[in-house]
Enzyme design. Sequence first.
Site, PDB file in Angstrom:
ATOM      1  N   ASP A  85     -12.062   8.840   8.346  1.00  0.00           N
ATOM      2  CA  ASP A  85     -11.652   8.447   6.992  1.00  0.00           C
ATOM      3  C   ASP A  85     -12.215   7.062   6.658  1.00  0.00           C
ATOM      4  O   ASP A  85     -11.503   6.194   6.150  1.00  0.00           O
ATOM      5  CB  ASP A  85     -10.118   8.473   6.894  1.00  0.00           C
ATOM      6  CG  ASP A  85      -9.629   8.583   5.449  1.00  0.00           C
ATOM      7  OD1 ASP A  85     -10.441   8.899   4.557  1.00  0.00           O
ATOM      8  OD2 ASP A  85      -8.432   8.342   5.214  1.00  0.00           O
ATOM      9  N   LYS A 129       3.716  -0.579   8.540  1.00  0.00           N
ATOM     10  CA  LYS A 129       3.299   0.737   8.032  1.00  0.00           C
ATOM     11  C   LYS A 129       4.381   1.760   8.352  1.00  0.00           C
ATOM     12  O   LYS A 129       4.592   2.105   9.510  1.00  0.00           O
ATOM     13  CB  LYS A 129       1.955   1.131   8.664  1.00  0.00           C
ATOM     14  CG  LYS A 129       1.439   2.500   8.226  1.00  0.00           C
ATOM     15  CD  LYS A 129      -0.008   2.723   8.655  1.00  0.00           C
ATOM     16  CE  LYS A 129      -0.479   4.123   8.289  1.00  0.00           C
ATOM     17  NZ  LYS A 129      -1.913   4.324   8.497  1.00  0.00           N
ATOM     18  N   GLY A 169       0.223   5.403   0.243  1.00  0.00           N
ATOM     19  CA  GLY A 169      -0.670   6.557   0.255  1.00  0.00           C
ATOM     20  C   GLY A 169       0.126   7.827   0.447  1.00  0.00           C
ATOM     21  O   GLY A 169       1.357   7.829   0.342  1.00  0.00           O
ATOM     22  N   THR A 170      -0.582   8.907   0.729  1.00  0.00           N
ATOM     23  CA  THR A 170       0.074  10.196   0.918  1.00  0.00           C
ATOM     24  C   THR A 170       0.871  10.198   2.216  1.00  0.00           C
ATOM     25  O   THR A 170       1.866  10.888   2.349  1.00  0.00           O
ATOM     26  CB  THR A 170      -0.994  11.303   0.993  1.00  0.00           C
ATOM     27  OG1 THR A 170      -2.038  10.973   0.078  1.00  0.00           O
ATOM     28  CG2 THR A 170      -0.426  12.644   0.639  1.00  0.00           C
ATOM     29  N   PHE A 171       0.399   9.448   3.182  1.00  0.00           N
ATOM     30  CA  PHE A 171       0.978   9.564   4.510  1.00  0.00           C
ATOM     31  C   PHE A 171       1.778   8.346   4.960  1.00  0.00           C
ATOM     32  O   PHE A 171       2.358   8.358   6.031  1.00  0.00           O
ATOM     33  CB  PHE A 171      -0.130   9.855   5.524  1.00  0.00           C
ATOM     34  CG  PHE A 171      -0.932  11.076   5.165  1.00  0.00           C
ATOM     35  CD1 PHE A 171      -0.352  12.342   5.260  1.00  0.00           C
ATOM     36  CD2 PHE A 171      -2.232  10.968   4.709  1.00  0.00           C
ATOM     37  CE1 PHE A 171      -1.072  13.473   4.917  1.00  0.00           C
ATOM     38  CE2 PHE A 171      -2.956  12.101   4.364  1.00  0.00           C
ATOM     39  CZ  PHE A 171      -2.375  13.355   4.463  1.00  0.00           C
ATOM     40  N   SER A 172       1.747   7.279   4.181  1.00  0.00           N
ATOM     41  CA  SER A 172       2.488   6.100   4.600  1.00  0.00           C
ATOM     42  C   SER A 172       2.726   5.160   3.439  1.00  0.00           C
ATOM     43  O   SER A 172       2.108   5.280   2.385  1.00  0.00           O
ATOM     44  CB  SER A 172       1.697   5.347   5.677  1.00  0.00           C
ATOM     45  OG  SER A 172       0.658   4.612   5.083  1.00  0.00           O
ATOM     46  N   GLY A 231       0.836  -1.197   0.000  1.00  0.00           N
ATOM     47  CA  GLY A 231       0.000   0.000   0.000  1.00  0.00           C
ATOM     48  C   GLY A 231       0.864   1.237   0.000  1.00  0.00           C
ATOM     49  O   GLY A 231       1.920   1.260   0.629  1.00  0.00           O
TER      50      GLY A 231
HETATM   51  P1  ADP Z   1      -2.673   5.313   4.812  1.00  0.00           P
HETATM   52  O1  ADP Z   1      -2.729   6.178   6.029  1.00  0.00           O
HETATM   53  O2  ADP Z   1      -1.477   5.603   3.970  1.00  0.00           O
HETATM   54  O3  ADP Z   1      -3.956   5.292   4.039  1.00  0.00           O
HETATM   55  P2  ADP Z   1      -3.407   2.650   5.762  1.00  0.00           P
HETATM   56  O4  ADP Z   1      -3.232   2.303   7.197  1.00  0.00           O
HETATM   57  O5  ADP Z   1      -4.797   2.919   5.307  1.00  0.00           O
HETATM   58  O6  ADP Z   1      -2.416   3.836   5.384  1.00  0.00           O
HETATM   59  O7  ADP Z   1      -2.813   1.478   4.872  1.00  0.00           O
HETATM   60  C1  ADP Z   1      -2.762   1.592   3.460  1.00  0.00           C
HETATM   61  C2  ADP Z   1      -3.108   0.257   2.817  1.00  0.00           C
HETATM   62  O8  ADP Z   1      -2.204  -0.753   3.255  1.00  0.00           O
HETATM   63  C3  ADP Z   1      -4.502  -0.254   3.184  1.00  0.00           C
HETATM   64  O9  ADP Z   1      -5.488   0.257   2.328  1.00  0.00           O
HETATM   65  C4  ADP Z   1      -4.316  -1.749   3.013  1.00  0.00           C
HETATM   66  O10 ADP Z   1      -4.454  -2.136   1.666  1.00  0.00           O
HETATM   67  C5  ADP Z   1      -2.875  -1.983   3.436  1.00  0.00           C
HETATM   68  N1  ADP Z   1      -2.834  -2.370   4.860  1.00  0.00           N
HETATM   69  C6  ADP Z   1      -2.773  -1.553   5.933  1.00  0.00           C
HETATM   70  N2  ADP Z   1      -2.744  -2.264   7.074  1.00  0.00           N
HETATM   71  C7  ADP Z   1      -2.812  -3.562   6.718  1.00  0.00           C
HETATM   72  C8  ADP Z   1      -2.848  -4.801   7.438  1.00  0.00           C
HETATM   73  N3  ADP Z   1      -2.766  -4.825   8.765  1.00  0.00           N
HETATM   74  N4  ADP Z   1      -2.931  -5.951   6.740  1.00  0.00           N
HETATM   75  C9  ADP Z   1      -2.985  -5.923   5.396  1.00  0.00           C
HETATM   76  N5  ADP Z   1      -2.945  -4.815   4.661  1.00  0.00           N
HETATM   77  C10 ADP Z   1      -2.869  -3.642   5.303  1.00  0.00           C
HETATM   78 MG    MG Z   2      -5.804   4.519   4.472  1.00  0.00          MG
END
Ligand code: ADP
Ligand code: MG
Length: 508
Positions: free
Chosen positions: A165, A78, A55-58, A53
């Site tokens: 969110d 993450k 995104g903008t923040f991670s 994954g």
């Molecule tokens: P952001 O703040 O960048 O949106 P997220 O916490 O939503 O970060 O994580 C981004 C993506 O990473 C999620 O949409 C998912 O697809 C994947 N992801 C995050 N946490 C998990 C997890 N515990 N297990 C599997 N995939 C994960």
């Molecule tokens: Mg997210």
Amino acid sequence: MEAVPTGQRSSHQSVEKGRSRHKIPRGVETDIAYLYEVLPQLSRIFRIIDKIGEGTFSTVYLAEAQMTDGSRRMFALKHLIPTSHPVRIAAELQCLTVAGGTENVMGVTYCFRKEHHVVIVMPYMEHQTFVDIVGSLSFEDVKHYIFHLLKALRHIHKFGIIHRDIKPTNFLFNQQRREYTLVDFGLAQGTPDTQIELLKVVKAKAHKGGGSSKMVEESLGKQKLVPLPPNTRNSAILSSTKAPAKRPCPPARIKHSKGLLLKTKREEVIPRKIVSSKHRSVPVRPPLNQKPKPPAVSPMLTCNCFMTDRVCNICLSRKQQVAPRAGTPGFRAPEVLTKCPNQGTAIDMWSAGVILLSLLSGRYPFFKASDDLIALTQIMTIRGSRETKEAAKTFGKSIVCSRELPRLDLRILCETLRGLRSWDDTSLPAEFQTSRNPAEVKQDAGSPAKKHMSSGSLRSIAELQEMGWDKAPDDVYDLLDKLLDLNPATRITASMALQHPLFKDMTD
Ligand code: ADP
Ligand code: MG
Ligand code: ZN
């Protein structure tokens, strides 16, 4: 992720050569090498396999670790952008540690930090991408999905957490195993009585990105560290870090609509201007614990742009109103879109309603809005302009819209979009016929003959019947109506929603 000086990367690439057999793209490989480099302690525990994954923040990675019992387990790592505000990071962690690990809410295993790099380690949950499955879910699947989302929301709302969110990419779903997990507390805020201490510190200002070390020291002065497993405690993140260059926060004001909507396809729907309370025609916003007064009806004409599509100099020089508006435009509740300063857990319920709208219509994203005014217009197209204006009045906002838009029947809308009803039998606005789902666009590209078909036609009526769509009870549309209540004060709560007749055969 931040750019890395190439020198640093190349020195690490040799160490990572062995990883190339995993057939991961070169860019990803470089990013993994970089992560090992900035957080060397990771390499002693994890084998980072892939990026899952960004995104903008991670950036989120899949990693494997050998457990003490000899088994191997998968984790999601993450890696937060190094410019994240330390209070924000700490609050995100505290949500996971205090409320997570149960009731369809993601928990946390460890947290690593070195300088301004932080990695949150969570159990990995294998999941599907929403857009790939939204059209193939049966009615029963949808009922389960929304039930489990409501359970997660009830749980976090009990802790006084407003997620802010709620959207499919933050609610992971495994179709085969019927597993569900709410993730991403990166934008969460607390209710006035929140049990998450650090959410009391997180202010609207402390967006995900940007922060100053001075502010952090001040705000953390009275705070305890986030409880973490003993072996990670000395890597807890709350020592004062030298915050890197400040990232600008997203702009927090609603733009005046001058010329904006005129450029969009929906020319017939033009809210000429949202009169936020910075206009003198509307009373100053009430204190948080006080019920907002409805706006005055007749404007005090201290400026001459009221009810026009211009913004006068007086209005341009007014102080901007500060109200939280983080999240994704298409999932934002009307009170968020109109910058109502008094926002509560109801905003998450609205977002859950938008997800249910996608699940029932088979369209995702349902509202595809690049800004708040377009998002508000799209809401009015479905929920009615008069109704939206009336609801806005209850929270002290006045909306001006040039045209009356009728409220649509949710069942007719969803069934038509799904293909259970013919377009000819409905009086849906024309724009729905042109907004197509991605699956259909793909098909269209290779098959010109299908161009005239609406997206619902992708599945035959027989298939839809087999999936239970012809027998979807009125209850589900009643719940949808209550989630998409324009007025946050009357909008259904998560615990009330779980008592809804729709779920009478489900065990909580
Ligand atoms: P952001 O703040 O960048 O949106 P997220 O916490 O939503 O970060 O994580 C981004 C993506 O990473 C999620 O949409 C998912 O697809 C994947 N992801 C995050 N946490 C998990 C997890 N515990 N297990 C599997 N995939 C994960
Ligand atoms: Mg997210
Ligand atoms: Zn003005």
